[in-house]
Design a protein around this motif. Structure first.
Motif, PDB file in Angstrom:
ATOM      1  N   GLY A 135       6.716   0.643 -14.134  1.00  0.00           N
ATOM      2  CA  GLY A 135       7.035  -0.783 -14.194  1.00  0.00           C
ATOM      3  C   GLY A 135       8.514  -1.069 -14.350  1.00  0.00           C
ATOM      4  N   ALA A 136       9.341  -0.161 -13.873  1.00  0.00           N
ATOM      5  CA  ALA A 136      10.779  -0.264 -14.123  1.00  0.00           C
ATOM      6  C   ALA A 136      11.571  -0.911 -12.989  1.00  0.00           C
ATOM      7  CB  ALA A 136      11.343   1.132 -14.394  1.00  0.00           C
ATOM      8  N   ILE A 137      10.959  -1.209 -11.857  1.00  0.00           N
ATOM      9  CA  ILE A 137      11.728  -1.701 -10.716  1.00  0.00           C
ATOM     10  C   ILE A 137      11.976  -3.207 -10.809  1.00  0.00           C
ATOM     11  CG2 ILE A 137      11.765  -2.021  -8.212  1.00  0.00           C
ATOM     12  CD1 ILE A 137      10.295   0.598  -7.926  1.00  0.00           C
ATOM     13  N   ARG A 138      13.261  -3.565 -10.769  1.00  0.00           N
ATOM     14  CA  ARG A 138      13.649  -4.975 -10.676  1.00  0.00           C
ATOM     15  C   ARG A 138      13.759  -5.381  -9.208  1.00  0.00           C
ATOM     16  NH1 ARG A 138      19.210  -6.071 -12.771  1.00  0.00           N
ATOM     17  NH2 ARG A 138      18.240  -5.752 -14.788  1.00  0.00           N
ATOM     18  N   THR A 139      14.423  -4.524  -8.414  1.00  0.00           N
ATOM     19  CA  THR A 139      14.649  -4.827  -7.002  1.00  0.00           C
ATOM     20  C   THR A 139      14.425  -3.577  -6.170  1.00  0.00           C
ATOM     21  OG1 THR A 139      16.352  -6.424  -7.648  1.00  0.00           O
ATOM     22  CG2 THR A 139      16.300  -5.784  -5.339  1.00  0.00           C
ATOM     23  N   LEU A 140      13.616  -3.697  -5.125  1.00  0.00           N
ATOM     24  CA  LEU A 140      13.419  -2.616  -4.156  1.00  0.00           C
ATOM     25  C   LEU A 140      14.299  -2.903  -2.959  1.00  0.00           C
ATOM     26  CD1 LEU A 140      11.711  -0.101  -3.245  1.00  0.00           C
ATOM     27  CD2 LEU A 140      10.286  -1.752  -2.016  1.00  0.00           C
ATOM     28  N   LEU A 141      15.045  -1.910  -2.538  1.00  0.00           N
ATOM     29  CA  LEU A 141      15.890  -1.992  -1.345  1.00  0.00           C
ATOM     30  C   LEU A 141      15.309  -1.026  -0.329  1.00  0.00           C
ATOM     31  CD1 LEU A 141      19.289  -1.593  -3.248  1.00  0.00           C
ATOM     32  CD2 LEU A 141      18.119  -3.724  -2.703  1.00  0.00           C
ATOM     33  N   ILE A 142      15.058  -1.500   0.883  1.00  0.00           N
ATOM     34  CA  ILE A 142      14.414  -0.647   1.879  1.00  0.00           C
ATOM     35  C   ILE A 142      14.896  -1.036   3.283  1.00  0.00           C
ATOM     36  CG2 ILE A 142      12.369  -2.142   2.039  1.00  0.00           C
ATOM     37  CD1 ILE A 142      10.705   0.501   2.241  1.00  0.00           C
ATOM     38  N   THR A 143      15.010  -0.048   4.150  1.00  0.00           N
ATOM     39  CA  THR A 143      15.432  -0.333   5.521  1.00  0.00           C
ATOM     40  C   THR A 143      14.213  -0.631   6.386  1.00  0.00           C
ATOM     41  OG1 THR A 143      15.370   1.992   6.160  1.00  0.00           O
ATOM     42  CG2 THR A 143      17.466   1.132   5.381  1.00  0.00           C
ATOM     43  N   ASP A 144      14.412  -1.496   7.346  1.00  0.00           N
ATOM     44  CA  ASP A 144      13.320  -1.876   8.236  1.00  0.00           C
ATOM     45  C   ASP A 144      12.853  -0.725   9.126  1.00  0.00           C
ATOM     46  OD1 ASP A 144      15.528  -1.807   9.932  1.00  0.00           O
ATOM     47  OD2 ASP A 144      15.172  -3.801  10.779  1.00  0.00           O
ATOM     48  N   SER A 145      13.683   0.274   9.311  1.00  0.00           N
ATOM     49  CA  SER A 145      13.311   1.399  10.180  1.00  0.00           C
ATOM     50  C   SER A 145      12.124   2.187   9.632  1.00  0.00           C
ATOM     51  CB  SER A 145      14.504   2.339  10.386  1.00  0.00           C
ATOM     52  OG  SER A 145      14.897   2.907   9.156  1.00  0.00           O
ATOM     53  N   LEU A 146      11.918   2.158   8.318  1.00  0.00           N
ATOM     54  CA  LEU A 146      10.783   2.884   7.742  1.00  0.00           C
ATOM     55  C   LEU A 146       9.456   2.254   8.168  1.00  0.00           C
ATOM     56  CD1 LEU A 146      12.223   3.548   4.183  1.00  0.00           C
ATOM     57  CD2 LEU A 146      11.961   5.189   6.051  1.00  0.00           C
ATOM     58  N   PHE A 147       9.493   0.986   8.540  1.00  0.00           N
ATOM     59  CA  PHE A 147       8.279   0.308   9.006  1.00  0.00           C
ATOM     60  C   PHE A 147       8.050   0.513  10.499  1.00  0.00           C
ATOM     61  CE2 PHE A 147       9.967  -2.398   5.522  1.00  0.00           C
ATOM     62  CZ  PHE A 147       9.021  -2.060   4.583  1.00  0.00           C
ATOM     63  N   ARG A 148       9.014   1.117  11.175  1.00  0.00           N
ATOM     64  CA  ARG A 148       8.893   1.367  12.622  1.00  0.00           C
ATOM     65  C   ARG A 148       8.736   2.847  12.944  1.00  0.00           C
ATOM     66  NH1 ARG A 148      13.650  -2.111  12.925  1.00  0.00           N
ATOM     67  NH2 ARG A 148      14.755  -0.219  13.447  1.00  0.00           N
ATOM     68  N   SER A 149       8.471   3.645  11.959  1.00  0.00           N
ATOM     69  CA  SER A 149       8.307   5.082  12.174  1.00  0.00           C
ATOM     70  C   SER A 149       7.171   5.332  13.158  1.00  0.00           C
ATOM     71  CB  SER A 149       7.984   5.767  10.839  1.00  0.00           C
ATOM     72  OG  SER A 149       7.611   7.101  11.057  1.00  0.00           O
ATOM     73  N   ASN A 150       7.293   6.366  13.948  1.00  0.00           N
ATOM     74  CA  ASN A 150       6.207   6.754  14.855  1.00  0.00           C
ATOM     75  C   ASN A 150       5.014   7.304  14.095  1.00  0.00           C
ATOM     76  OD1 ASN A 150       7.616   6.001  17.148  1.00  0.00           O
ATOM     77  ND2 ASN A 150       8.526   8.013  17.422  1.00  0.00           N
ATOM     78  N   ASN A 151       5.237   7.722  12.867  1.00  0.00           N
ATOM     79  CA  ASN A 151       4.180   8.275  12.030  1.00  0.00           C
ATOM     80  C   ASN A 151       3.494   7.130  11.277  1.00  0.00           C
ATOM     81  OD1 ASN A 151       2.794   9.334   9.745  1.00  0.00           O
ATOM     82  ND2 ASN A 151       3.957  11.225   9.930  1.00  0.00           N
ATOM     83  N   ILE A 152       2.247   6.887  11.599  1.00  0.00           N
ATOM     84  CA  ILE A 152       1.497   5.781  10.990  1.00  0.00           C
ATOM     85  C   ILE A 152       1.386   5.950   9.483  1.00  0.00           C
ATOM     86  CG2 ILE A 152      -0.765   4.658  10.865  1.00  0.00           C
ATOM     87  CD1 ILE A 152      -1.000   5.210  13.882  1.00  0.00           C
ATOM     88  N   GLN A 153       1.193   7.171   9.009  1.00  0.00           N
ATOM     89  CA  GLN A 153       1.078   7.412   7.563  1.00  0.00           C
ATOM     90  C   GLN A 153       2.374   7.033   6.846  1.00  0.00           C
ATOM     91  OE1 GLN A 153      -2.329   7.493   7.727  1.00  0.00           O
ATOM     92  NE2 GLN A 153      -1.945   8.479   5.777  1.00  0.00           N
ATOM     93  N   THR A 154       3.490   7.313   7.473  1.00  0.00           N
ATOM     94  CA  THR A 154       4.779   6.945   6.889  1.00  0.00           C
ATOM     95  C   THR A 154       4.893   5.431   6.785  1.00  0.00           C
ATOM     96  OG1 THR A 154       5.860   8.929   7.717  1.00  0.00           O
ATOM     97  CG2 THR A 154       7.296   7.063   7.184  1.00  0.00           C
ATOM     98  N   ARG A 155       4.534   4.730   7.854  1.00  0.00           N
ATOM     99  CA  ARG A 155       4.586   3.260   7.817  1.00  0.00           C
ATOM    100  C   ARG A 155       3.690   2.721   6.719  1.00  0.00           C
ATOM    101  NH1 ARG A 155       4.177   2.854  14.082  1.00  0.00           N
ATOM    102  NH2 ARG A 155       1.973   2.656  13.598  1.00  0.00           N
ATOM    103  N   LYS A 156       2.472   3.243   6.617  1.00  0.00           N
ATOM    104  CA  LYS A 156       1.531   2.778   5.591  1.00  0.00           C
ATOM    105  C   LYS A 156       2.073   3.038   4.187  1.00  0.00           C
ATOM    106  CE  LYS A 156      -2.767   3.153   8.192  1.00  0.00           C
ATOM    107  NZ  LYS A 156      -4.078   3.812   8.269  1.00  0.00           N
ATOM    108  N   LYS A 157       2.706   4.191   4.007  1.00  0.00           N
ATOM    109  CA  LYS A 157       3.253   4.559   2.697  1.00  0.00           C
ATOM    110  C   LYS A 157       4.295   3.541   2.240  1.00  0.00           C
ATOM    111  CE  LYS A 157       6.305   8.082   2.155  1.00  0.00           C
ATOM    112  NZ  LYS A 157       6.787   9.469   2.055  1.00  0.00           N
ATOM    113  N   TYR A 158       5.181   3.153   3.140  1.00  0.00           N
ATOM    114  CA  TYR A 158       6.245   2.230   2.758  1.00  0.00           C
ATOM    115  C   TYR A 158       5.753   0.785   2.665  1.00  0.00           C
ATOM    116  CZ  TYR A 158       9.485   6.041   2.733  1.00  0.00           C
ATOM    117  OH  TYR A 158      10.122   7.219   2.406  1.00  0.00           O
TER     118      TYR A 158
END
Length: 123
Positions: A20-43
């Motif tokens: 429960g320690a996260i105030r802000t998550l920073l993430i790149t949009d490319s992780l949602f466009r991975s060819n690996n479906i499991q990777t996309r689901k994870k993020y």
């Protein structure tokens, strides 16, 4: 100022979320466009879980300089509400960094000339 209040990589961010320690998550949009479906689901799951925990989520374009810099540090990071020094003990294996590099290359292969607004996306 406090290095214990920011973490990079999925494993560290997930461990911080579990506490429960996260105030802000920073993430790149490319992780949602991975060819690996499991990777996309994870993020996607990570983003949803952070929202449910009350964290702010900021998504950065991989075509913007800020997104490129974040991708160089795994593509995901968290700014914490409070220090969690034991997270530093979680080992980051080379496999995770290799996967992140491969994901970045998959997404950006041939797409360097794409034009996109240089804006941050907020959920």
């Amino acid at each position: 100022n406090n290095s214990e209040k920011a973490f990079y990589s999925y494993n560290h961010v997930k461990a911080a979320l579990d506490q429960g320690a996260i105030r802000t998550l920073l993430i790149t949009d490319s992780l949602f466009r991975s060819n690996n479906i499991q990777t996309r689901k994870k993020y996607v799951s990570l983003v949803e879980d952070c929202r449910e925990a009350g964290a702010e989520v900021m998504i950065f374009s991989a075509l913007h300089v800020s997104g490129k810099q974040l991708e160089q540090m795994s593509g995901v990071a968290a700014i914490l509400r409070f220090p969690v020094p034991e997270i530093e003990e979680i080992e980051l294996n080379d496999e995770e960094f290799s996967r992140n590099k491969e994901q970045y290359e998959e997404v950006n292969d041939g797409g360097e000339n794409l034009e996109q607004e240089d804006t941050e996306v907020y959920f």
